[in-house]
Design a protein around this motif. Structure first.
Motif, mmCIF file in Angstrom:
data_model
loop_
_atom_site.group_PDB
_atom_site.id
_atom_site.type_symbol
_atom_site.label_atom_id
_atom_site.label_comp_id
_atom_site.label_asym_id
_atom_site.label_seq_id
_atom_site.Cartn_x
_atom_site.Cartn_y
_atom_site.Cartn_z
ATOM 1 N N PHE A 318 0.834 -1.206 0.000
ATOM 2 C CA PHE A 318 0.000 0.000 0.000
ATOM 3 C C PHE A 318 0.864 1.250 0.000
ATOM 4 O O PHE A 318 0.562 2.231 -0.701
ATOM 5 N N GLU A 319 1.942 1.251 0.777
ATOM 6 C CA GLU A 319 2.810 2.424 0.850
ATOM 7 C C GLU A 319 3.457 2.718 -0.490
ATOM 8 O O GLU A 319 3.591 3.884 -0.890
ATOM 9 N N GLU A 320 3.844 1.672 -1.211
ATOM 10 C CA GLU A 320 4.434 1.877 -2.542
ATOM 11 C C GLU A 320 3.407 2.456 -3.508
ATOM 12 O O GLU A 320 3.712 3.377 -4.286
ATOM 13 N N LEU A 321 2.177 1.923 -3.449
ATOM 14 C CA LEU A 321 1.128 2.432 -4.323
ATOM 15 C C LEU A 321 0.765 3.870 -3.962
ATOM 16 O O LEU A 321 0.506 4.690 -4.845
ATOM 17 N N LYS A 322 0.751 4.186 -2.669
ATOM 18 C CA LYS A 322 0.426 5.544 -2.247
ATOM 19 C C LYS A 322 1.493 6.521 -2.721
ATOM 20 O O LYS A 322 1.161 7.619 -3.198
ATOM 21 N N ALA A 524 -9.350 -1.171 -13.219
ATOM 22 C CA ALA A 524 -9.343 0.170 -13.823
ATOM 23 C C ALA A 524 -9.440 1.245 -12.743
ATOM 24 O O ALA A 524 -8.804 2.305 -12.843
ATOM 25 N N LEU A 525 -10.235 0.988 -11.716
ATOM 26 C CA LEU A 525 -10.360 1.942 -10.610
ATOM 27 C C LEU A 525 -9.041 2.084 -9.869
ATOM 28 O O LEU A 525 -8.661 3.192 -9.449
ATOM 29 N N LEU A 526 -8.306 0.980 -9.734
ATOM 30 C CA LEU A 526 -6.991 1.056 -9.092
ATOM 31 C C LEU A 526 -6.017 1.845 -9.951
ATOM 32 O O LEU A 526 -5.193 2.606 -9.429
ATOM 33 N N ASP A 527 -6.097 1.694 -11.265
ATOM 34 C CA ASP A 527 -5.252 2.498 -12.158
ATOM 35 C C ASP A 527 -5.500 3.989 -11.947
ATOM 36 O O ASP A 527 -4.557 4.788 -11.897
ATOM 37 N N LYS A 528 -6.762 4.374 -11.840
ATOM 38 C CA LYS A 528 -7.087 5.785 -11.596
ATOM 39 C C LYS A 528 -6.575 6.235 -10.240
ATOM 40 O O LYS A 528 -6.014 7.325 -10.097
ATOM 41 N N ALA A 529 -6.752 5.381 -9.216
ATOM 42 C CA ALA A 529 -6.335 5.758 -7.864
ATOM 43 C C ALA A 529 -4.832 5.972 -7.775
ATOM 44 O O ALA A 529 -4.363 6.817 -7.007
ATOM 45 N N THR A 530 -4.061 5.224 -8.557
ATOM 46 C CA THR A 530 -2.604 5.356 -8.530
ATOM 47 C C THR A 530 -2.075 6.282 -9.616
ATOM 48 O O THR A 530 -0.863 6.486 -9.717
ATOM 49 N N GLY A 531 -2.971 6.829 -10.462
ATOM 50 C CA GLY A 531 -2.527 7.741 -11.519
ATOM 51 C C GLY A 531 -1.873 7.044 -12.688
ATOM 52 O O GLY A 531 -1.086 7.653 -13.416
ATOM 53 N N ARG A 532 -2.221 5.753 -12.915
ATOM 54 C CA ARG A 532 -1.573 4.986 -13.987
ATOM 55 C C ARG A 532 -2.432 4.883 -15.242
ATOM 56 O O ARG A 532 -2.046 4.180 -16.182
ATOM 57 N N THR A 533 -3.581 5.534 -15.279
ATOM 58 C CA THR A 533 -4.497 5.353 -16.413
ATOM 59 C C THR A 533 -3.844 5.754 -17.731
ATOM 60 O O THR A 533 -3.915 5.020 -18.729
ATOM 61 N N PHE A 534 -3.201 6.926 -17.758
ATOM 62 C CA PHE A 534 -2.534 7.359 -18.988
ATOM 63 C C PHE A 534 -1.446 6.384 -19.388
ATOM 64 O O PHE A 534 -1.294 6.045 -20.570
ATOM 65 N N ASP A 535 -0.661 5.925 -18.424
ATOM 66 C CA ASP A 535 0.432 4.993 -18.730
ATOM 67 C C ASP A 535 -0.103 3.671 -19.260
ATOM 68 O O ASP A 535 0.516 3.051 -20.148
ATOM 69 N N ARG A 536 -1.217 3.216 -18.717
ATOM 70 C CA ARG A 536 -1.769 1.929 -19.150
ATOM 71 C C ARG A 536 -2.100 1.938 -20.635
ATOM 72 O O ARG A 536 -1.906 0.930 -21.329
ATOM 73 N N PHE A 537 -2.599 3.070 -21.122
ATOM 74 C CA PHE A 537 -2.970 3.148 -22.538
ATOM 75 C C PHE A 537 -1.916 3.860 -23.379
ATOM 76 O O PHE A 537 -2.181 4.178 -24.547
#
Length: 550
Positions: A318-322, A524-537
């Motif tokens: 969790f700390e790494e994701l935060k 997908a919700l986790l991608d948004k929470a961690t700010g990875r949505t742009f990177d994913r696509f």
């Protein structure tokens, strides 16, 4: 010769100053400003095959980035914010000024020493100037003026007389505004606002992408749910046909046929509702990824092409994701820019706490020329006869002015001190409070992100567990239905028992399908929470902002 050359160079430079910053000296005063604009064409989707258009998740995300109205609106807002910086920089634009005045006066003489019983004065005045302000609190002015005076007074030797003056003025803020004027603070805030608008674009685009992902997988759920409902309807019809055959040969009661008919009708209704839900979800998805006025303009039915797959188990703590979320989320950057803006505003109020002390320095050169009228005053002072005329004009005045034989200096200080300075001190106190509020807003944003991350991880774990339980339930329901069908074929089970077994399997398959879709959506919700949505696509913010900009 040198004086004439200097005058010519000065006049040529004065005429060219208006066109130094553009190809045409007047185009920027009569035409619309050329600008970038967002231009969106009609959405183009793959051609339908047998009335169906198969699209992947990445394709619908790309369509949304190009055609979604909310995204394009924010894209246009980013362009508008860029012009705000240019608007504030206009404070430093050089200013050119020109004026021409003509004045004729005829007045009675109040004294014989005015040179006649009445006086007629014709004044022609021309001025030009150049002024500019600099970020350091410095201002600079260059002024030129010329006056042509024609009078009937016989005491004037030069008729007409040409007075010319060249002046250079320099002003410098020594306390308030020293080294950095207030406009510079506003420009710095505008730069931060421009970056804030870029981050707002990323935030809004991420939200839209999440909605697109949600509708895409809900469309997949609606399609598969309709298949499950159709399969269930076929099973009910099979039971109905068997019961009718048994009733015809006398081995089943009429009640069993009625029960089977009621079950077929119920499952037909469920299938109709499932197909209607598919149409509703498809309309919502088309609205998100296109600019069609009516979603039904879309030629065909959308069919998700991506298979339903189970996301990999997440192994980061969790700390790494935060930490990753605090680094990548646009809301964090927006909060940082908000704090930076409040700090800039605070520094501006601190600057305004100081008294106003300005240093003013100047240098002047003067010239005088004209036609010299020589009179003989030996017979008296009044109305003397003209004995000679020496031609002259404005050229003589300019030569004399540029010769620097007649000049002047000026130096001064101007001090303004508010006695109580209440306005500036109140602004400073408010700015300090705004900084404190910005820090609190930043803390709230970080807290919200941490909560959203916890929620996303919880949903991921919950949906993963639901899927595992759903798979067990489907296997159990399948085994029970096989057993009940065997008993029913042997005449040992009733219609009610076989219908209950079918319904249990239908519920188990629907529950498993829902768990599969929810697990993908929670990823997908986790991608948004961690700010990875742009990177994913594979989306780059610069490229996304440049889309449709022409």
């Amino acid at each position: 010769m040198v004086r004439r050359t200097t005058l010519s160079v000065f006049l040529v430079l004065s005429l060219l100053l208006g066109s130094l910053f553009g190809q045409s000296p007047f185009s920027r005063y009569r035409s619309d400003q050329k600008r970038e604009a967002v231009s969106v064409g009609q959405a183009v989707l793959p051609s339908p095959i047998d009335g169906k258009v198969r699209v992947t998740e990445r394709e619908v995300v790309e369509l949304a980035l190009t055609h979604n109205f909310d995204i394009n609106l924010q894209r246009s807002a980013v362009l508008g914010q860029r012009w705000r910086i240019d608007q504030l920089r206009g404070f430093y634009d050089p200013q050119m000024s020109f004026s021409l005045n003509w004045d004729r006066e005829k007045t009675p003489a109040a004294s014989v020493l005015q040179g006649g019983p009445s006086l007629t004065n014709i004044l022609s005045t021309g001025t030009s100037g150049y002024a500019q302000t600099f970020p350091t609190g410095t201002s600079f002015e260059v002024n030129f003026s010329g006056v042509r005076n024609r009078t009937t007074s016989f005491f004037n030797s030069l008729v007409p007389a040409f007075n010319t003056q060249f002046e250079i003025l320099f002003r410098q803020n020594l306390l308030e505004g020293f080294g950095k004027v207030g406009q510079e603070y506003q420009i710095q805030i505008a730069r931060n606002d421009s970056e804030t608008s870029r981050q707002e674009f990323k935030r809004l685009a991420t939200d839209v992408i999440l909605q697109v992902q949600d509708r895409y997988w809900e469309l997949e759920y609606a399609l598969r749910d309709a298949d499950v409902k159709d399969k269930s309807l076929q099973l009910a019809r099979t039971v109905l046909e068997q019961n009718r055959a048994r009733h015809d040969v006398g081995t089943a009661a009429r009640l069993e046929v009625v029960q089977a008919e009621a079950e077929v009708a119920l499952r037909q209704e469920e299938l109709v509702r499932s197909r209607y839900n598919y149409r509703l979800v498809q309309d919502q998805l088309i609205q998100l990824v296109s600019n069609f006025e009516d979603p039904r303009q879309f030629p065909g039915d959308l069919v998700p092409a991506d298979p339903i797959s189970r996301p990999d188990t997440f192994r980061a703590s969790f700390e790494e994701l935060k930490a990753q979320a605090f680094e990548a989320r646009p809301e964090v950057e927006q909060a940082r820019l908000d704090l930076a803006n409040q700090a800039v505003s605070l520094n501006l109020t601190r600057n305004r706490l100081r008294p106003s002390l300005d240093l003013v320095a100047g240098y002047q050169q003067f010239g005088l020329g004209g036609t010299l009228i020589e009179r003989d005053f030996s017979q008296g002072l009044f109305n003397p006869p003209v004995v000679g005329v020496i031609p002259g004009g404005v050229g003589d005045s300019l030569d004399q002015m540029f010769s620097a034989d007649y000049y002047g200096y000026m130096l001064g200080l101007t001090l303004q001190v508010p006695i109580f300075n209440q306005e500036a001190r109140a602004e400073n106190a408010q700015a300090q409070i705004s900084v404190d509020q910005a820090k609190l807003r930043g803390g709230r944003v970080r807290q919200q992100i941490a909560v959203q991350l916890r929620e996303a991880l919880t949903r991921l774990e919950m949906n993963r567990a639901s899927l595992e339980a759903g798979e067990v339930a489907v296997r159990s329901a399948q085994e029970r239905l096989i057993a009940e069908e065997a008993r029913f074929g042997a005449g040992m089970a009733t219609t009610r028992e076989i219908i209950e077994a079918q319904r249990d399997l239908l519920l188990a398959e629907t529950t498993r399908l829902r768990a599969q879709i929810d697990l993908i959506k929670s990823e997908a919700l986790l991608d948004k929470a961690t700010g990875r949505t742009f990177d994913r696509f594979g989306i780059q913010l610069v490229d996304a902002l440049a889309r449709n900009v022409k």
